[in-house]
Enzyme design. Structure first.
Site, mmCIF file in Angstrom:
data_model
loop_
_atom_site.group_PDB
_atom_site.id
_atom_site.type_symbol
_atom_site.label_atom_id
_atom_site.label_comp_id
_atom_site.label_asym_id
_atom_site.label_seq_id
_atom_site.Cartn_x
_atom_site.Cartn_y
_atom_site.Cartn_z
ATOM 1 N N ASN A 255 17.997 -53.290 -32.440
ATOM 2 C CA ASN A 255 16.854 -54.236 -33.131
ATOM 3 C C ASN A 255 15.716 -53.778 -33.051
ATOM 4 O OD1 ASN A 255 15.839 -56.398 -34.514
ATOM 5 N ND2 ASN A 255 16.241 -57.966 -33.117
ATOM 6 N N HIS B 278 22.479 -71.764 -30.835
ATOM 7 C CA HIS B 278 20.968 -71.998 -30.329
ATOM 8 C C HIS B 278 20.422 -73.254 -30.933
ATOM 9 C CE1 HIS B 278 20.404 -67.353 -29.813
ATOM 10 N NE2 HIS B 278 21.418 -67.971 -29.149
ATOM 11 N N ARG C 14 22.152 -73.444 -26.333
ATOM 12 C CA ARG C 14 21.216 -73.169 -25.609
ATOM 13 C C ARG C 14 20.002 -73.712 -26.165
ATOM 14 N NH1 ARG C 14 18.607 -67.156 -26.521
ATOM 15 N NH2 ARG C 14 17.435 -68.585 -28.222
ATOM 16 N N TYR D 183 9.120 -67.357 -27.355
ATOM 17 C CA TYR D 183 10.382 -66.936 -27.546
ATOM 18 C C TYR D 183 11.527 -68.044 -27.938
ATOM 19 C CZ TYR D 183 15.275 -65.661 -27.080
ATOM 20 O OH TYR D 183 16.288 -65.456 -27.321
ATOM 21 N N ASP E 120 17.265 -69.674 -21.658
ATOM 22 C CA ASP E 120 16.909 -68.441 -21.748
ATOM 23 C C ASP E 120 15.344 -68.217 -21.463
ATOM 24 O OD1 ASP E 120 16.678 -65.671 -21.912
ATOM 25 O OD2 ASP E 120 17.492 -65.601 -24.030
ATOM 26 N N HIS F 50 14.072 -65.097 -20.873
ATOM 27 C CA HIS F 50 13.759 -63.875 -21.660
ATOM 28 C C HIS F 50 12.909 -63.033 -20.773
ATOM 29 C CE1 HIS F 50 13.885 -61.942 -25.370
ATOM 30 N NE2 HIS F 50 14.847 -62.663 -25.408
ATOM 31 N N GLU G 291 19.212 -67.820 -18.132
ATOM 32 C CA GLU G 291 19.667 -66.640 -18.681
ATOM 33 C C GLU G 291 18.135 -65.659 -18.254
ATOM 34 O OE1 GLU G 291 21.157 -66.630 -22.527
ATOM 35 O OE2 GLU G 291 20.172 -64.669 -22.959
ATOM 36 N N GLU H 155 21.768 -58.787 -21.226
ATOM 37 C CA GLU H 155 21.781 -58.213 -22.709
ATOM 38 C C GLU H 155 21.046 -56.764 -23.049
ATOM 39 O OE1 GLU H 155 19.786 -61.973 -24.138
ATOM 40 O OE2 GLU H 155 18.274 -60.611 -24.774
ATOM 41 N N ARG I 20 26.103 -60.156 -19.462
ATOM 42 C CA ARG I 20 25.586 -60.487 -20.885
ATOM 43 C C ARG I 20 25.519 -59.438 -21.868
ATOM 44 N NH1 ARG I 20 24.837 -63.940 -23.677
ATOM 45 N NH2 ARG I 20 22.844 -63.815 -24.425
ATOM 46 N N HIS J 29 26.380 -61.234 -25.286
ATOM 47 C CA HIS J 29 25.295 -61.104 -26.146
ATOM 48 C C HIS J 29 25.647 -61.374 -27.522
ATOM 49 C CE1 HIS J 29 21.048 -59.622 -27.141
ATOM 50 N NE2 HIS J 29 20.990 -60.739 -27.499
ATOM 51 N N ASP K 97 21.609 -59.981 -34.323
ATOM 52 C CA ASP K 97 21.126 -58.628 -34.268
ATOM 53 C C ASP K 97 22.431 -57.807 -33.952
ATOM 54 O OD1 ASP K 97 19.388 -60.188 -32.474
ATOM 55 O OD2 ASP K 97 19.603 -58.128 -31.403
ATOM 56 N N GLU L 298 28.131 -66.237 -26.975
ATOM 57 C CA GLU L 298 27.103 -66.613 -27.922
ATOM 58 C C GLU L 298 27.214 -66.250 -29.375
ATOM 59 O OE1 GLU L 298 23.492 -64.049 -27.157
ATOM 60 O OE2 GLU L 298 22.132 -65.769 -27.770
ATOM 61 N N TRP M 138 8.843 -59.277 -22.483
ATOM 62 C CA TRP M 138 9.196 -59.947 -23.523
ATOM 63 C C TRP M 138 10.787 -60.235 -23.404
ATOM 64 C CZ3 TRP M 138 12.473 -59.698 -27.868
ATOM 65 C CH2 TRP M 138 12.238 -60.885 -28.880
HETATM 66 O O1 EZ4 Z 1 15.997 -62.084 -28.276
HETATM 67 O O2 EZ4 Z 1 18.896 -60.269 -29.572
HETATM 68 O O3 EZ4 Z 1 20.139 -64.445 -25.919
HETATM 69 N N1 EZ4 Z 1 19.727 -63.934 -26.675
HETATM 70 C C1 EZ4 Z 1 18.624 -63.478 -26.874
HETATM 71 C C2 EZ4 Z 1 18.413 -62.627 -28.440
HETATM 72 C C3 EZ4 Z 1 16.996 -61.489 -28.308
HETATM 73 C C4 EZ4 Z 1 17.409 -60.478 -29.415
HETATM 74 C C5 EZ4 Z 1 16.556 -59.168 -29.274
HETATM 75 O O4 EZ4 Z 1 16.891 -58.370 -30.176
HETATM 76 O O5 EZ4 Z 1 17.902 -63.132 -25.862
HETATM 77 O O6 EZ4 Z 1 18.046 -63.490 -29.168
HETATM 78 CO CO CO Z 2 18.821 -63.764 -23.991
#
Ligand code: EZ4
Ligand code: CO
Length: 408
Positions: A37, A122, A147, A159, A216, A218, A242, A268, A289, A318, A322, A345, A408
């Site tokens: 991605n 999600h 989630r 996010y 998550d 992130h 996560e 991931e 993941r 994961h 994407d 997921e 991020w």
């Molecule tokens: O932000 O796949 O757990 N899932 C995630 C995703 C990521 C994207 C990044 O390309 O954290 O949504």
């Molecule tokens: Co994630």
């Protein structure tokens, strides 16, 4: 049997996907997902200029040997671009092998260890009422686990919080994956840490104690912040927490582990077993993941899963939008086959994506099944793919309130 061509197809039926198609002299073809991605074209060049020429004339049945040749032969090991490219080759060769055997891939991986594959979806909202509606929507779709992510008071864009559905992530009327420059998100860890317990409190009081909930972070927290979050939310009994910390430093999860029994998941953005070594050996996590697509394929991911299983660690691959349907298919076969599966997921794809990649896997009442077509069970409609060409796209970047860049 010999490989006679290896072609790369980039298509954007709602978002970009990179697909490798390997063709043999006997007419059998295999597909592999190489979608990275926001950096798609780097993998295209790696496949087209460096791997495809090496594959021509080789025996597609030599899956392990080909994987080792591409991994060790490059000298420059690991990294997301390299491993996504190798993953696509590996998936395509497994596809060919299973098609030739006339069996769905999971049969070559030892057969089904379970009848169906549990998923989580999600739920997100700018605020708590919107989040509760989103959880209701996922439950109505049949998801057995959810989630939960929300906006944080005082922050504009956070996010996991999309306008519209989980699939159509839009900002200012444009899909985030079609912005020519990265979208900016803002971040304040203190505000986030204050807010998360209130979200979980609201979700638990609305939906009860039994619904499996995930969250998550992130990769945004320091070791101390991670430990604080993991211990503060312990009473909400999460299925997992996560990506607490930036993933590079495996030792950073030790503090969270010492201070909480909240189950932890990460990986991931990892691309080899070495990214997990401390985490697995020291039992610092409960779920791995990785996605087949970003971990170098079915061959190495299966080895990771066996290694994790020796430490009672389970899978939680994961599975956002994407990962293309080709990559999703590959991991659903693994999910069905491995003993220490945990959860998958699953965000689904746009209707157009399902038409470009016709697949045998099914999503029913919140559970996936890979289907029983030979191979991965996915076919690429090349004409439809060509009608939806690549669109320049970036993932967002994340800034603190003073403008400096954050994880991020
Ligand atoms: O932000 O796949 O757990 N899932 C995630 C995703 C990521 C994207 C990044 O390309 O954290 O949504
Ligand atoms: Co994630």
């Amino acid at each position: 049997m010999q490989i006679i061509s290896a072609d790369v197809v980039v298509t954007s039926p709602g978002r970009n996907f990179v697909t490798l198609k390997v063709t043999t002299d006997e007419g059998v073809t295999g597909l592999g997902d190489a979608t990275l991605n926001g950096r798609e074209q780097a993998v295209v060049a790696y496949l087209r200029d460096h791997l495809a020429p090496l594959l021509i004339g080789t025996d597609p049945h030599r899956v392990e040997h080909t994987w080792q040749s591409l991994y060790r032969g490059a000298y420059w090991r690991r990294g997301p671009v390299t491993m996504a490219a190798i993953a696509a080759v590996d998936m395509a060769l497994w596809d060919i092998k299973a098609k030739t055997a006339g069996l769905p891939l999971y049969q070559l991986l030892g057969g089904a260890s379970r009848d169906r594959v549990r998923t989580y979806g999600h739920a997100n909202g700018r605020d708590i009422p919107e989040l509760l509606d989103s959880v209701r929507a996922r439950l109505a779709e049949g998801y057995p686990a959810v989630r939960v992510q929300t906006g944080v008071p005082g922050l504009q864009r956070v996010y996991g919080v999309h306008q519209g559905t989980a699939i159509a992530a839009e900002v200012d009327g444009m899909r985030i994956d079609q912005l020519a420059r990265p979208m900016e998100e803002d971040w304040d860890t203190a505000a986030y840490l204050r807010h998360v317990p209130t979200i979980l409190e609201a979700v638990r009081s609305e939906f009860g104690a039994e619904l499996p909930l995930l969250h998550d972070a992130h990769h945004r927290l320091s070791p101390q912040e991670a430990a604080r979050l993991a211990s503060t939310v312990e009473r909400y009994d999460l299925f997992w927490l996560e990506d607490l910390t930036p993933a590079e430093n495996q030792a950073s999860l030790r503090l969270a582990r010492q201070h909480s029994t909240t189950p932890l998941a990460i990986g991931e953005v990892f691309n080899t077993v070495f990214d997990y070594q401390t985490l697995i050996d020291e039992h610092l996590i409960d779920y791995v993941r990785s996605a087949v697509t970003h971990f170098g394929g079915v061959t190495p991911l299966r080895k990771l899963v066996d290694y994790a299983g020796q430490h009672q660690i389970r899978t939680g691959f994961h599975g956002p939008e994407d990962i293309s349907p080709v990559g999703m298919a590959a991991q659903i076969h693994l999910d069905l086959a491995v003993h220490n599966f945990g959860i998958q997921e699953y965000s689904g794809h746009t209707e157009l994506t399902h038409r470009v990649f016709r697949h045998g896997y099914t999503f029913t009442d919140g559970y996936l099944h890979p289907g029983d077509l030979p191979g991965l069970g996915v076919e690429l409609d090349e004409e439809l793919a060509a009608a939806h060409p690549y669109v320049p796209a970036y993932l967002p970047v994340n800034r603190l309130l003073d403008g400096s860049v954050h994880d991020w």
